[in-house]
Design a protein around this motif. Structure first.
Motif, mmCIF file in Angstrom:
data_model
loop_
_atom_site.group_PDB
_atom_site.id
_atom_site.type_symbol
_atom_site.label_atom_id
_atom_site.label_comp_id
_atom_site.label_asym_id
_atom_site.label_seq_id
_atom_site.Cartn_x
_atom_site.Cartn_y
_atom_site.Cartn_z
ATOM 1 N N ILE A 90 0.826 -1.216 0.000
ATOM 2 C CA ILE A 90 0.000 0.000 0.000
ATOM 3 C C ILE A 90 0.858 1.263 0.000
ATOM 4 O O ILE A 90 0.368 2.344 0.340
ATOM 5 C CB ILE A 90 -0.950 0.016 1.209
ATOM 6 C CG1 ILE A 90 -0.158 0.054 2.523
ATOM 7 C CG2 ILE A 90 -1.898 -1.170 1.173
ATOM 8 C CD1 ILE A 90 -1.029 0.351 3.749
ATOM 9 N N GLU A 233 -3.413 -1.323 -3.424
ATOM 10 C CA GLU A 233 -3.228 0.120 -3.610
ATOM 11 C C GLU A 233 -4.567 0.805 -3.887
ATOM 12 O O GLU A 233 -4.904 1.819 -3.266
ATOM 13 C CB GLU A 233 -2.253 0.392 -4.765
ATOM 14 C CG GLU A 233 -0.808 0.104 -4.447
ATOM 15 C CD GLU A 233 -0.128 1.221 -3.657
ATOM 16 O OE1 GLU A 233 -0.818 2.045 -3.028
ATOM 17 O OE2 GLU A 233 1.110 1.261 -3.675
ATOM 18 N N ASP A 237 -6.411 3.163 -1.190
ATOM 19 C CA ASP A 237 -6.523 4.575 -1.567
ATOM 20 C C ASP A 237 -7.986 5.027 -1.489
ATOM 21 O O ASP A 237 -8.287 6.116 -0.972
ATOM 22 C CB ASP A 237 -5.972 4.782 -2.974
ATOM 23 C CG ASP A 237 -5.813 6.250 -3.314
ATOM 24 O OD1 ASP A 237 -5.236 6.998 -2.503
ATOM 25 O OD2 ASP A 237 -6.258 6.662 -4.412
#
Length: 251
Positions: A90, A233, A237
């Protein structure tokens, strides 16, 4: 007055004349150009998780915030896990949202000590987090805590005890359903389950928080079994963007 010659040679505009008056002679003096002011902008360090020494404890894994700032988020891994891989998964989202500190468990799961778990004592884990943040001159206030499995259990207990310090949560694959009674002081939470994990706990946790007027939402990680973080990711996010937009104001 006779004709003038204009000179530009690394100096300010100079007018050279003959038969000039006092004021014109003053204009004819050479004037150095003032140096341009160059704005100094802080540069982001390389986007990579690095190992950071923590006095009296295991090293932590860090992705800094913008311009190398000490992290504003903490990641707690699962039972007998290892924090580095999760932090690496991440790191782009972490950089955009203030950086993340991956705290290793303090109980080894094997002789080599590579994989660890956390002691269940929230005071102990709080002290370790504060020491790790102090190692990079960070402040242990108004943090986002991301917990996976056992790490989610620990994160919930930290937020119950110190909601001003652990004010927002991202809980992934928790072993128990999050309690609105425990988390009544937090600013907001995101509950995440893998597509092939026990989703009902995270869904029920989000619903319970929303019923108690605590901002919360459920998100799903496609293709993930327990302990896995594919497409991490994007999912993280979006989760952190949601918290930024929907969390209650800081108390």
């Amino acid at each position: 007055m006779k004709s003038s010659v204009v000179a530009l040679a690394g100096f300010g505009l100079a007018v050279l004349t003959t038969g000039c008056g006092k004021e014109e002679r003053a204009l004819a003096e050479e004037r150095p150009v003032q140096p341009a002011v160059v704005e100094q902008r802080a540069v982001d360090p390389p986007l990579v998780a690095t190992e950071m020494a923590v006095p009296g404890d295991l090293p932590a894994f860090v992705v800094t915030g913008r311009a190398g700032a000490c992290p504003r988020m903490v990641f707690l891994h699962g039972m007998c896990g290892h924090g580095l891989g999760y932090v690496q998964a991440i790191q782009g989202a972490a950089r955009e949202h203030g950086g993340v500190l991956g705290l290793q468990g303090n109980i080894p799961c094997g002789g080599d000590g590579v994989f660890t778990k956390y002691s269940p004592n929230p005071e102990e884990q709080d002290g370790r987090i504060r020491s790790a943040l102090a190692a990079c001159d960070g402040e242990a206030e108004d943090l986002v805590v991301i917990g996976y499995s056992q790490g989610a259990y620990i994160a919930e207990r930290l937020a119950e005890r110190w909601p001003e310090r652990y004010s927002r949560l991202v809980l992934i694959g928790a072993p128990t359903t999050a309690s609105a009674a425990r988390l009544r002081g937090i600013r907001g939470a995101v509950m995440i389950s893998g597509e092939f994990d026990a989703k009902y706990r995270m869904k029920e946790g989000a619903s319970g928080l929303m019923a108690a007027k605590i901002p919360a939402v459920y998100r799903e990680m496609p293709g993930a079994r327990h302990g896995e973080m594919p497409d991490a990711e994007r999912v993280m996010d979006e989760a952190l963007d949601w918290l930024d937009a929907n969390a209650l104001p800081r108390r």
